[in-house]
Design a protein around this motif. Structure first.
Motif, PDB file in Angstrom:
ATOM      1  N   LEU A 217       0.726  -1.213  -0.176  1.00  0.00           N
ATOM      2  CA  LEU A 217       0.094  -0.048  -0.125  1.00  0.00           C
ATOM      3  C   LEU A 217       1.030   1.319   0.062  1.00  0.00           C
ATOM      4  CD1 LEU A 217      -2.744  -1.107   2.451  1.00  0.00           C
ATOM      5  CD2 LEU A 217      -2.898  -0.777   0.027  1.00  0.00           C
ATOM      6  N   ALA A 218       2.120   1.245   0.584  1.00  0.00           N
ATOM      7  CA  ALA A 218       2.884   2.356   0.663  1.00  0.00           C
ATOM      8  C   ALA A 218       4.408   2.077   0.839  1.00  0.00           C
ATOM      9  CB  ALA A 218       2.516   3.383   1.416  1.00  0.00           C
ATOM     10  N   CYS A 219       4.894   3.041   1.649  1.00  0.00           N
ATOM     11  CA  CYS A 219       6.495   2.889   1.576  1.00  0.00           C
ATOM     12  C   CYS A 219       6.974   1.651   2.327  1.00  0.00           C
ATOM     13  CB  CYS A 219       7.106   3.964   2.212  1.00  0.00           C
ATOM     14  SG  CYS A 219       6.169   5.170   2.933  1.00  0.00           S
ATOM     15  N   CYS A 220       6.019   1.028   3.090  1.00  0.00           N
ATOM     16  CA  CYS A 220       6.644  -0.088   3.691  1.00  0.00           C
ATOM     17  C   CYS A 220       6.740  -1.146   3.042  1.00  0.00           C
ATOM     18  CB  CYS A 220       5.567  -0.451   4.947  1.00  0.00           C
ATOM     19  SG  CYS A 220       5.895   0.396   6.468  1.00  0.00           S
ATOM     20  N   ALA A 221       5.941  -1.232   1.942  1.00  0.00           N
ATOM     21  CA  ALA A 221       6.115  -2.248   0.837  1.00  0.00           C
ATOM     22  C   ALA A 221       7.484  -2.549   0.314  1.00  0.00           C
ATOM     23  CB  ALA A 221       4.986  -2.043  -0.280  1.00  0.00           C
TER      24      ALA A 221
ATOM     25  N   ALA B 133       1.286  -3.805   4.177  1.00  0.00           N
ATOM     26  CA  ALA B 133       2.639  -2.697   4.467  1.00  0.00           C
ATOM     27  C   ALA B 133       2.073  -1.600   3.792  1.00  0.00           C
ATOM     28  CB  ALA B 133       3.388  -3.689   3.387  1.00  0.00           C
ATOM     29  N   GLY B 134       1.828  -0.578   4.651  1.00  0.00           N
ATOM     30  CA  GLY B 134       1.509   0.613   4.201  1.00  0.00           C
ATOM     31  C   GLY B 134       0.272   1.403   4.732  1.00  0.00           C
ATOM     32  N   THR B 135       0.046   2.631   4.426  1.00  0.00           N
ATOM     33  CA  THR B 135      -1.198   3.212   4.839  1.00  0.00           C
ATOM     34  C   THR B 135      -2.594   2.814   4.358  1.00  0.00           C
ATOM     35  OG1 THR B 135       0.227   5.083   4.633  1.00  0.00           O
ATOM     36  CG2 THR B 135      -1.746   5.591   5.496  1.00  0.00           C
TER      37      THR B 135
ATOM     38  N   GLY C  32       4.276  -2.213  10.082  1.00  0.00           N
ATOM     39  CA  GLY C  32       4.477  -0.642   9.905  1.00  0.00           C
ATOM     40  C   GLY C  32       3.292   0.107  10.674  1.00  0.00           C
ATOM     41  N   ASN C  33       3.915   1.147  11.323  1.00  0.00           N
ATOM     42  CA  ASN C  33       2.896   1.979  12.043  1.00  0.00           C
ATOM     43  C   ASN C  33       1.654   2.592  11.408  1.00  0.00           C
ATOM     44  OD1 ASN C  33       5.083   1.842  13.761  1.00  0.00           O
ATOM     45  ND2 ASN C  33       5.779   3.787  13.771  1.00  0.00           N
ATOM     46  N   CYS C  34       1.776   2.808  10.122  1.00  0.00           N
ATOM     47  CA  CYS C  34       0.471   2.862   9.330  1.00  0.00           C
ATOM     48  C   CYS C  34      -0.488   2.013   9.525  1.00  0.00           C
ATOM     49  CB  CYS C  34       0.778   3.466   8.029  1.00  0.00           C
ATOM     50  SG  CYS C  34       1.649   4.874   7.743  1.00  0.00           S
ATOM     51  N   ALA C  35      -0.150   0.602   9.379  1.00  0.00           N
ATOM     52  CA  ALA C  35      -0.925  -0.219   9.263  1.00  0.00           C
ATOM     53  C   ALA C  35      -1.630  -0.789  10.804  1.00  0.00           C
ATOM     54  CB  ALA C  35      -0.433  -1.473   8.774  1.00  0.00           C
TER      55      ALA C  35
ATOM     56  N   GLY D 197      -0.281   5.607  12.012  1.00  0.00           N
ATOM     57  CA  GLY D 197       1.119   6.119  11.911  1.00  0.00           C
ATOM     58  C   GLY D 197       1.241   7.655  11.825  1.00  0.00           C
ATOM     59  N   PRO D 198       2.209   8.146  11.083  1.00  0.00           N
ATOM     60  CA  PRO D 198       2.112   9.818  11.080  1.00  0.00           C
ATOM     61  C   PRO D 198       0.925  10.403  10.454  1.00  0.00           C
ATOM     62  CG  PRO D 198       3.665   8.585   9.537  1.00  0.00           C
ATOM     63  CD  PRO D 198       3.004   7.443  10.318  1.00  0.00           C
ATOM     64  N   PHE D 199       0.188   9.653  10.107  1.00  0.00           N
ATOM     65  CA  PHE D 199      -1.156  10.201   9.372  1.00  0.00           C
ATOM     66  C   PHE D 199      -2.246  10.255  10.174  1.00  0.00           C
ATOM     67  CE2 PHE D 199       1.519   8.166   5.797  1.00  0.00           C
ATOM     68  CZ  PHE D 199       1.883   9.445   5.411  1.00  0.00           C
ATOM     69  N   ALA D 200      -2.058   9.445  11.369  1.00  0.00           N
ATOM     70  CA  ALA D 200      -3.205   9.639  12.296  1.00  0.00           C
ATOM     71  C   ALA D 200      -3.179  10.955  13.100  1.00  0.00           C
ATOM     72  CB  ALA D 200      -2.976   8.343  13.498  1.00  0.00           C
TER      73      ALA D 200
ATOM     74  N   PRO E 100       5.943  -3.376  14.426  1.00  0.00           N
ATOM     75  CA  PRO E 100       6.154  -1.676  14.580  1.00  0.00           C
ATOM     76  C   PRO E 100       7.325  -1.287  13.929  1.00  0.00           C
ATOM     77  CG  PRO E 100       6.736  -2.791  16.423  1.00  0.00           C
ATOM     78  CD  PRO E 100       6.286  -3.899  15.782  1.00  0.00           C
ATOM     79  N   GLY E 101       7.260  -0.153  13.469  1.00  0.00           N
ATOM     80  CA  GLY E 101       8.558   0.635  12.827  1.00  0.00           C
ATOM     81  C   GLY E 101       7.814   1.405  11.655  1.00  0.00           C
ATOM     82  N   CYS E 102       8.801   2.476  11.373  1.00  0.00           N
ATOM     83  CA  CYS E 102       8.216   3.358  10.136  1.00  0.00           C
ATOM     84  C   CYS E 102       9.480   3.917   9.416  1.00  0.00           C
ATOM     85  CB  CYS E 102       7.722   4.884  10.779  1.00  0.00           C
ATOM     86  SG  CYS E 102       7.155   6.011   9.603  1.00  0.00           S
ATOM     87  N   PRO E 103       9.699   2.906   8.440  1.00  0.00           N
ATOM     88  CA  PRO E 103       9.289   1.505   8.383  1.00  0.00           C
ATOM     89  C   PRO E 103       9.934   0.509   8.970  1.00  0.00           C
ATOM     90  CG  PRO E 103      10.872   1.979   6.461  1.00  0.00           C
ATOM     91  CD  PRO E 103      10.943   3.344   7.407  1.00  0.00           C
ATOM     92  N   PRO E 104       9.520  -0.652   9.366  1.00  0.00           N
ATOM     93  CA  PRO E 104      10.212  -1.721  10.174  1.00  0.00           C
ATOM     94  C   PRO E 104      11.028  -2.033   8.661  1.00  0.00           C
ATOM     95  CG  PRO E 104       7.686  -2.259  10.021  1.00  0.00           C
ATOM     96  CD  PRO E 104       8.019  -1.031   8.926  1.00  0.00           C
TER      97      PRO E 104
END
Ligand code: SF4
Length: 198
Positions: free
Chosen positions: A63-67, A101-103, A129-132, A136-139, A161-165
């Protein structure tokens, strides 16, 4: 107004149904009140669980950078194949592991739930990741479009956890999932740094 939007998206009632189904012990089963198998042979189930744990097939889905980190895990340096999980499938019908993996935003939420529904049981979910895990930073209050945790939509087995793990963290998440499936932590042989040739 907010309630109207919820009704239009129908995310919340559908997600509640998915979670309730999981609590009843039949995740993803479309048949209500399914009695399950006619007979259960514990030793066979244990063998099947070991097979399942060591051949998890993740869905090709990011879904986003974690991918990017998830893709890194498939490369030679981290080599997810050592743990039997390298077979990323292009179809949910051939996958038993969803790595979120992602927001997750509200536009994608119905897609995530549909993909989860299309996976055959038994199936597992890792929130990477924190988004999933929590948005994460978007909450933040100003952001109206982020689901603050994919576990609001579908049942999650392991949180990484992690941004990104880093890829190693996702690897640990997969080992945790294997432990959850079989009930034991498999002592995979690993070469220690001290054993490496100079
Ligand atoms: S947790 Fe960080 S790296 Fe992962 S998708 Fe969110 S912002 Fe990107």
């Amino acid at each position: 107004m907010a309630e109207d939007k919820k009704d239009v998206l129908r995310i919340h009632s559908y997600a509640a149904e998915l979670r309730a189904r999981n609590d009843r012990g039949a995740p993803g089963d479309l048949i209500e009140n399914d009695p399950g198998p006619i007979a259960r042979v514990p030793v066979v189930e244990k063998i099947l669980d070991v097979c399942r744990a060591n051949s998890l097939w993740p869905m090709t889905f990011g879904l986003a950078c974690c991918a990017i980190e998830m893709m890194g895990l498939g490369m030679a340096r981290f080599d997810i194949a050592r743990y039997g999980s390298e077979v990323f499938r292009p179809s949910p019908r051939q996958s038993d592991l969803m790595i979120v993996a992602g927001t997750v935003n509200k536009k994608m939420a119905p897609v995530v739930m549909t993909l989860y529904e299309q996976m055959p049981s038994p199936k597992y979910v890792i929130a990477m990741g924190n988004c999933a895990i929590s948005g994460g930073p978007f909450a933040v209050e100003e952001n109206y479009n982020v689901i603050e945790g994919v576990d609001r939509l579908i049942p999650v087995d392991v949180y990484v956890p992690g941004c990104p793990p880093r890829p190693e963290a996702l690897l640990e998440g997969i080992l945790k999932l294997q432990e959850k499936i079989t009930g034991v932590r498999h002592p995979f042989p690993q070469r220690k740094v001290s054993d490496a040739p100079n």
